[in-house]
Design an enzyme around this catalytic site. Structure first.
Site, PDB file in Angstrom:
ATOM      1  N   GLY A   1     100.950  43.238  53.468  1.00  0.00           N
ATOM      2  CA  GLY A   1      99.510  43.408  53.559  1.00  0.00           C
ATOM      3  C   GLY A   1      99.119  44.642  54.339  1.00  0.00           C
ATOM      4  O   GLY A   1      97.970  45.040  54.353  1.00  0.00           O
TER       5      GLY A   1
ATOM      6  N   HIS B   1     103.019  63.835  57.463  1.00  0.00           N
ATOM      7  CA  HIS B   1     102.463  64.852  58.366  1.00  0.00           C
ATOM      8  C   HIS B   1     100.933  64.938  58.288  1.00  0.00           C
ATOM      9  O   HIS B   1     100.312  65.498  59.174  1.00  0.00           O
ATOM     10  CB  HIS B   1     103.100  66.220  58.085  1.00  0.00           C
TER      11      HIS B   1
ATOM     12  N   ASP C   1     113.326  69.610  63.404  1.00  0.00           N
ATOM     13  CA  ASP C   1     113.554  68.563  62.402  1.00  0.00           C
ATOM     14  C   ASP C   1     115.006  68.073  62.413  1.00  0.00           C
ATOM     15  O   ASP C   1     115.930  68.858  62.235  1.00  0.00           O
ATOM     16  CB  ASP C   1     113.222  69.196  61.033  1.00  0.00           C
TER      17      ASP C   1
ATOM     18  N   ALA D   1     105.485  63.462  43.479  1.00  0.00           N
ATOM     19  CA  ALA D   1     104.318  64.240  43.072  1.00  0.00           C
ATOM     20  C   ALA D   1     104.130  65.466  43.963  1.00  0.00           C
ATOM     21  O   ALA D   1     103.751  66.538  43.498  1.00  0.00           O
ATOM     22  CB  ALA D   1     103.076  63.360  43.124  1.00  0.00           C
TER      23      ALA D   1
ATOM     24  N   VAL E   1     117.951  67.793  45.216  1.00  0.00           N
ATOM     25  CA  VAL E   1     118.497  68.249  46.499  1.00  0.00           C
ATOM     26  C   VAL E   1     117.473  67.893  47.569  1.00  0.00           C
ATOM     27  O   VAL E   1     116.281  67.746  47.281  1.00  0.00           O
ATOM     28  CB  VAL E   1     118.783  69.764  46.527  1.00  0.00           C
TER      29      VAL E   1
ATOM     30  N   HIS F   1     115.393  68.879  53.451  1.00  0.00           N
ATOM     31  CA  HIS F   1     115.683  69.054  54.880  1.00  0.00           C
ATOM     32  C   HIS F   1     117.020  69.759  55.066  1.00  0.00           C
ATOM     33  O   HIS F   1     117.971  69.504  54.340  1.00  0.00           O
ATOM     34  CB  HIS F   1     115.715  67.701  55.583  1.00  0.00           C
TER      35      HIS F   1
ATOM     36  N   HIS G   1     111.749  64.334  64.764  1.00  0.00           N
ATOM     37  CA  HIS G   1     111.795  63.873  63.358  1.00  0.00           C
ATOM     38  C   HIS G   1     113.121  63.214  63.027  1.00  0.00           C
ATOM     39  O   HIS G   1     113.966  63.802  62.336  1.00  0.00           O
ATOM     40  CB  HIS G   1     111.588  65.032  62.350  1.00  0.00           C
TER      41      HIS G   1
END
Lengths: 577, 577
Positions: free
Chosen positions: B66, B96, B217, B254, B387, B390, B412
């Site tokens: 929920g 982000h 990162d 997307a 691929v 990162h 991250h």
């Protein structure tokens, strides 16, 4: 005379305006390293001034028996010796410094040498016992980001890169006609053993400022990915050292100082003493330790003679012979021919290198011999005990991304490697029309507008056959091995300096090639044949030594093989009077 | 009052002297992205000014039925809203930018947003149909190397990096107390699809000038080597497209515009038309095409409805659903539930992504269903059709080599990733004492002398349960899927703003959870139990909504499961009056 006036006028003009003019031209002439791996040497000429980048040698092909070394053809430099202002070294490997004393036989000893401390030391050691040089050249030691003014026009900067030897630099040559960057040999080691890393910052800054032409190492341009860090070898060695029950025998390249350092470190960690064997290994250990490139803890080194008195698990024997060189330490050990070392069942032999193409058979023969004696042999990349000193595809792309050159010329590699490197450059966005694949001896013209091939200069392989050669111990030894098989046939011819005509000879002297009584006839017949063939050259005014030597070799070896089924070393000696 | 005076004095001093003083301090407070993958958001505070880097959301854990979204706890910013001077975006991925509208519920709409054109467009689309925001914030589009003055003290520079979305930037924050670089998400793509590359030159220049703290990162810090270039996916797709006999169905993220571009290019090359399916895919196609990030040839796109009328080998269906989301296009196709597409034997289905941990089962279920219908399914990295966005270990080391930071803080990533990244930094020569592994909500103090943890601020997961949520289509759809199984139980409680006491309720409303006549008793009993437990909190003055909601959920779900063996979604709604 006309030419000189023109140049003077141009100089006048340049004085009035510091900015490079469109019509300014600089020439790049590779004398070696293209379509081959070895004898790297490149001429950069701006107007009446020349600098030479590297003067390397290569090893002779298998079929060049009796040849010690191959060096570039330095005729162009000899003819223009008044123009040569400096020799600039990227690093101290043989294929970049091996031809230096021969170069100085052709140019003035007043031409200074610029390079890192270690490169200079290794280069200068080439002059020891080398004949024909009256004065050693002056040397200038550089460090990272050193900028040297050479001659009136060149401003040369050294930028540190990582390679399988310390003190490796890329070189940026600023000329009024454009800026050239030559990478030298390099890999991008992100975690270098000596913590003295690749200078990303300065190389990127050059890219930012603008580079007109990049010349880059193509050795590993066919290998995908990133070459592992030298540090990874340390880990692999540590594992092998920990697992070894008895003695450890490590074969490595003498010049690979980072590798030697890691072996030293791991030996210390695992409480083992090191004994070294092999001429070049002893020499490099001495130079590198003295100059501070190699840190050896006190008491770690022991004499090879006394090594048998120590406990097996407290010993490392560090030696040469990774390439299966017949008389190198490892080969003698493998063949049970070593004075001090006899292989035992619990020994671990680590070959910390890969065979250079052509040497595979000799290397595998050593491995087979060692395995027969029940030694543990650690070999091949799989074990992680060797990594290349040259950057793979991702590193070459990285260099292209850092420098962002306007024009690109892949160097240091066979044709297929140059082509592969071109493809990488295209992928990185360099327009295909701005990429030059060229050959040794080609003259490339660089301006602010373009880079293109415009002519050529003398080039080719110059064979060094031992005359006047000093400290090439290993090679002499290899020859002796050959001599031990089929002997040697020396053919001496004396030629007039003035006319190029044969004054006396051919005279044949043989050693180790006796064939009882018939030998006299055989030699007479050979002499006759050689004479006939040389006279044909004489008639056609062919006087190039290489051709004459080739004819002597071909004639003698063919005839002698037919008659005796033997392949003695044929050593043609041409003397000028 | 005292505090304010002190600050004023300091400002005075700074005016007299531009150089940073040793006692100057800047604070870094990560609100999300540490010990987790997602909801990235970091506060940088210098004196009375704050900038926020990113405001990301994450997806709820499986057990948070929920819940639509998880966002950072923005209490600190709400309390200090007068100090917030800007929101700075590294790139436009959900983790982000997903929390941006929720952030603006807490801070003033006068706080501007800085980011690339695409990031801004994606961020602003979050405000569409989003309630509770009177004015949309002002936005400033930046490009590579843009420098923005934010507030009195911050000078923020954007440096382009490569990632699985266009317009990705690292951010350099210059403050009087030191320079901080935040990498954002990045890989080092040496041959980027759009030829808009990683700005090595500027990042290296920052390293040269000096960086006091690097935040980087850590997502792929456990993966050795270099992440392959996005361009390699183009090659792999080209092969698959060439080999496909019938229709091609490609599922992709997307937001991955470079991937979409490559699919578009390869479709054109192989003479296929593209039909797109999936809400987010349609939305991103629209934004990216409009802004020029995606180039689609005219006539390439066709309607999904008419796709069945075309020849099979002239069709590509580009859709969402790489993660096996139950109602995404690919899942509906796999389950034979799609309005327009029925899978056929000659279809080739390409899943151009890897499952995010937790989604594997759903993804494999789709694959199994597709295979059962005899479709060709192309999946997994082996095929080269995906691929990562990162950087792997070598790229992280490369960034450390470029920036050469004095202090380093991996961000991250889960704890194990942060630890792995620390190890890489140590190998690159960063002293271990200069590396900070911290948690969300910790306050890091940075000066010219040190970086250290000095305190904490409120932090944690804030759960968004659909009230006031606008455009979260996919998630709502996923809930509907849940509802279709066990229904929903909504528990409404009204609480007094002043006293924190329950004013009315709990009232229970159910949908899809009818249990004939007994249901009335069940609901009454549940209401009673919840009321009892809430009264315990009231007695102990516990008023935190999260705790109250947790109690409601636990009580209801436990009791209802015992009685019915069903797991309806329990949706606690607390209303203040």
């Amino acid at each position: 005379m006309k030419e000189t006036n023109k140049i003077n006028k141009k100089i006048e003009r340049t004085k009035n305006n510091d900015k490079p003019r469109k019509e300014e031209k600089v020439y790049i002439m590779p004398l070696g390293g293209l379509e081959e791996v070895g004898k790297n040497s490149t001429i950069i000429q701006y107007r009446d001034e020349i600098i030479v980048i590297d003067a390397g040698s290569s090893f002779p092909d298998e079929n060049l028996y009796g040849i010690d070394l191959v060096i570039p053809d330095y005729n162009y430099l000899e003819k223009n010796k008044d123009k040569v202002k400096g020799l600039v070294l990227t690093h101290g490997h043989e294929d970049h410094i091996g031809a230096i004393p021969y170069l100085y036989q052709k140019i003035d000893s007043t031409v200074p040498i610029y390079g890192g401390k270690l490169s200079i030391a290794l280069a200068m050691s080439k002059f020891d016992n080398f004949g024909g040089i009256s004065h050693k050249p002056k040397t200038y030691e550089i460090t990272n980001r050193s900028v040297k003014k050479i001659g009136k026009y060149f401003e040369v900067e050294f930028i540190r890169v990582t390679h399988s030897i310390a003190d490796a630099y890329s070189i940026c040559i600023n000329t009024p006609a454009g800026r050239i960057v030559h990478t030298g040999d390099f890999k991008v080691d992100l975690t270098p053993v000596d913590n003295v890393g690749f200078d990303f910052q300065r190389l990127a800054a050059l890219g930012e400022e603008g580079v007109d032409l990049l010349l880059a190492d193509s050795t590993n341009s066919e290998i995908p990915g990133f070459t592992p860090s030298e540090r990874s070898v340390g880990e692999a060695l540590r594992n092998e050292f920990r697992n070894a029950k008895g003695r450890i025998i490590v074969a490595a390249f003498a010049s690979h100082i980072h590798r030697l350092q890691q072996i030293v470190d791991v030996a210390k960690e695992t409480n083992r003493k090191i004994a070294i064997d092999g001429r070049s290994m002893v020499k490099v250990f001495e130079i590198a330790t003295r100059l501070g490139y190699l840190e050896v803890p006190k008491g770690l080194m022991v004499s090879l003679k006394n090594v048998e008195n120590r406990k097996d698990n407290e010993v490392v024997i560090l030696c040469t012979g990774t390439q299966g060189e017949p008389l190198a330490a490892l080969s003698r050990i493998a063949k049970n021919m070593h004075r001090h070392i006899t292989i035992r069942e619990e020994d671990t032999v680590i070959i910390s290198a890969t065979p250079i193409p052509g040497n595979e058979k000799a290397v595998y023969s050593n491995i087979n011999n060692l395995l027969k004696k029940e030694a543990e042999v650690v070999f091949k990349k799989v074990a992680g005990i060797h990594v290349s000193g040259h950057g793979s595809q991702d590193e070459l792309k990285l260099m292209l991304n850092l420098i962002k050159p306007k024009n690109f010329m892949p160097v240091h590699g066979e044709y297929k490697m140059l082509k592969a490197h071109r493809q990488l450059a295209i992928e990185c966005g360099i327009p295909v029309e701005n990429i030059i694949i060229t050959e040794n001896g080609k003259k490339i013209e660089l301006t602010k507008e373009y880079a293109k091939e415009v002519g050529k200069v003398p080039s080719g392989d110059v064979l060094i056959d031992g005359l006047g050669v000093g400290d090439v111990g290993n090679i002499v030894l290899r020859d002796r091995q050959h001599l031990a098989q089929d002997g040697i046939v020396i053919v001496v011819v004396t030629i007039s300096k003035k006319t190029g005509m044969i004054v006396s000879g051919p005279d044949i002297i043989t050693r180790g090639f006796v064939y009882s009584r018939e030998s006299e006839n055989l030699i007479n017949e050979t002499t006759k044949l050689i004479k006939q063939n040389l006279e044909v050259h004489e008639k056609n005014s062919v006087t190039e030594w290489n051709i004459l030597k080739g004819t002597i070799k071909d004639t003698a070896s063919k005839y002698l093989y037919e008659e005796t089924k033997r392949n003695p070393i044929i050593l043609p000696i041409i003397m000028e009077v």
